[in-house]
Design a protein around this motif. Structure first.
Motif, PDB file in Angstrom:
ATOM      1  N   ASP A  85       6.482  -4.825   0.005  1.00 23.97           N
ATOM      2  CA  ASP A  85       7.235  -3.889  -0.814  1.00 23.97           C
ATOM      3  C   ASP A  85       8.575  -4.533  -1.180  1.00 23.97           C
ATOM      4  N   GLU A  86       8.710  -4.956  -2.424  1.00 27.12           N
ATOM      5  CA  GLU A  86       9.926  -5.644  -2.845  1.00 27.12           C
ATOM      6  C   GLU A  86      11.138  -4.713  -2.873  1.00 27.12           C
ATOM      7  N   GLU A  87      10.902  -3.407  -2.931  1.00 27.43           N
ATOM      8  CA  GLU A  87      12.022  -2.467  -2.962  1.00 27.43           C
ATOM      9  C   GLU A  87      12.671  -2.311  -1.591  1.00 27.43           C
TER      10      GLU A  87
ATOM     11  N   GLY B   7       7.136   3.612  -8.696  1.00 31.64           N
ATOM     12  CA  GLY B   7       7.685   4.352  -7.567  1.00 31.64           C
ATOM     13  C   GLY B   7       6.665   4.869  -6.580  1.00 31.64           C
ATOM     14  N   ARG B   8       5.375   4.612  -6.811  1.00 31.97           N
ATOM     15  CA  ARG B   8       4.323   5.107  -5.924  1.00 31.97           C
ATOM     16  C   ARG B   8       3.587   3.947  -5.246  1.00 31.97           C
ATOM     17  N   PHE B   9       2.901   4.286  -4.158  1.00 28.19           N
ATOM     18  CA  PHE B   9       1.943   3.387  -3.529  1.00 28.19           C
ATOM     19  C   PHE B   9       0.565   3.665  -4.129  1.00 28.19           C
TER      20      PHE B   9
END
Length: 401
Positions: free
Chosen positions: A22-24, A86-88
């Motif tokens: 997850d890069e965020e 914004g979701r998985f």
């Protein structure tokens, strides 16, 4: 260089692992499926937090999707996990390799809960499955989906589907959820047309990367040399009558479409019972080639093994080669529906040998074209089978597409 493999998670029946970084947030995750044959259950996806270096999972894991709770869903497997908008996201097939569909699951948190939707299914097309695949975004910002189609003896064919996102944020693949056969290409630099290698002249006794052994190779199975042709050692074995059970068969995938494969063979062995040939290998198989008779003559042999048999049997009566030659051109004509007709040419023109043979998949990998050499158990070197100029051109109507 590659590091040695290390164990990330121990257990029975763990399959189809897919990592996500997850890069965020800088966190890493792992998703996998389950094989009923070893785990005792399937149809669910499990997720873990994972160390960012990919060395180990950091928790006991949780069920992300239990498809037993989804009406009509079965055999959920092959997950690919992503972050988008914004979701998985998890893209995963269900319903069986040859008969199923492609599902999409989304959640605001990695551990769910997940919504589901079927985003690609056969519909009225001839693309059955469509099974395991992955989402690709090009440098130009286009979205595409790669998946395979199970086609029996011809194995698994890869398809490229256009992909977009609808107003509700769900992926739309193909033609509104049905596979397409024809579509404009991705917006990428134009390159030369190419296809995987099939033909091989075996320069210096080496074979090309399209070939692979049916098990871990032995160092003495081939004989390097300065000239042309592939020299396969007649490996001594007590299982030469079942080519599915020996490791020294050199194979490549049965190419799709109608084509004729041919190779020239010389049996350079005086050992009685030594043999070499061209095989179509699957759960059932058939081969044509040469075998050294007890009296020293080279015999033209054609044998096959049904899927429920543990040894092969004659498909045609063995015949001596004319004129005392020990070299022959072997040929198998394969139709678009994988029916095989074997023949040979010892200098007097092609001669059909034996009945038509229907190629079958070998477990789930499709049928294989193969070359082999073998000899009965015993002491000492048993000689070689020398193969030259393997060719398998596509039929004209196939090559044009």
């Amino acid at each position: 260089p590659w590091t040695r493999p290390h164990l990330v998670k121990e257990g029975l029946g763990l399959i189809d692992a897919c990592p996500l970084w997850d890069e965020e947030t800088g966190e890493a995750y792992l998703v996998h499926g389950w094989a009923r044959s070893r785990a005792g259950f399937n149809n669910r996806l499990t997720g873990h937090r994972m160390s960012p270096d990919g060395d180990k999972v950091l928790d006991e894991g949780r069920t992300l999707v239990d498809a037993d709770l989804l009406p009509g869903w079965f055999t959920l497997e092959g997950p690919k996990t992503y972050r988008h908008d914004g979701r998985f996201w998890i893209l995963a097939p269900a319903g069986g390799v040859a008969t199923g569909w492609q599902g999409a699951f989304r959640a605001d948190s990695f551990f769910g809960p997940y919504e589901e939707r079927i985003v690609l299914s056969q519909g009225d097309t001839d693309v059955n499955g469509p099974h395991q695949g992955g989402w690709v975004r090009t440098g130009a910002g286009e979205d595409w989906f790669l998946h395979f189609q199970q086609t029996g003896a011809h194995g698994r064919l890869v398809h490229l589907q256009p992909m977009r996102w609808d107003a509700d944020g769900w992926p739309v693949m193909g033609d509104d959820g049905s596979p397409v056969r024809v579509h404009r290409k991705p917006d990428l630099p134009v390159g030369p047309a190419a296809r995987p290698a099939v033909d091989d002249g075996f320069p210096g006794g080496a074979f090309g990367p399209q070939w692979q052994w049916t098990a871990n190779p032995g160092a003495d199975w081939t004989r390097p040399h300065e000239g042309r042709g592939l020299r396969l050692t007649c490996v001594r074995t007590d299982r030469a009558d079942d080519l599915r059970s020996v490791p020294h068969v050199l194979t490549q995938r049965l190419p799709a479409g109608a084509r004729t494969a041919e190779v020239r063979l010389r049996l350079a062995s005086d050992t009685p019972g030594a043999r070499a040939g061209l095989v179509v290998l699957g759960d059932a198989y058939a081969w044509i080639g040469l075998e050294r008779a007890p009296d020293g003559r080279p015999l033209l042999a054609h044998r096959f093994a049904p899927g429920n048999a543990d040894r092969e049997r004659d498909a045609a009566r063995a015949v001596p080669l004319p004129g005392g030659t020990d070299t022959v051109l072997l040929r198998v004509e394969v139709t678009a529906d994988a029916r095989c007709r074997f023949s040979y040419d010892a200098g007097g023109g092609p001669v059909r040998l034996g009945p038509e043979f229907a190629a079958t998949p070998w477990r789930w990998v499709g049928a294989l074209l193969g070359l082999f050499a073998a000899a009965p158990e015993g002491e000492g070197h048993a000689g070689t089978g020398v193969f030259t100029d393997f060719r398998a051109p596509a039929a004209p109507d196939t090559a044009a597409r």
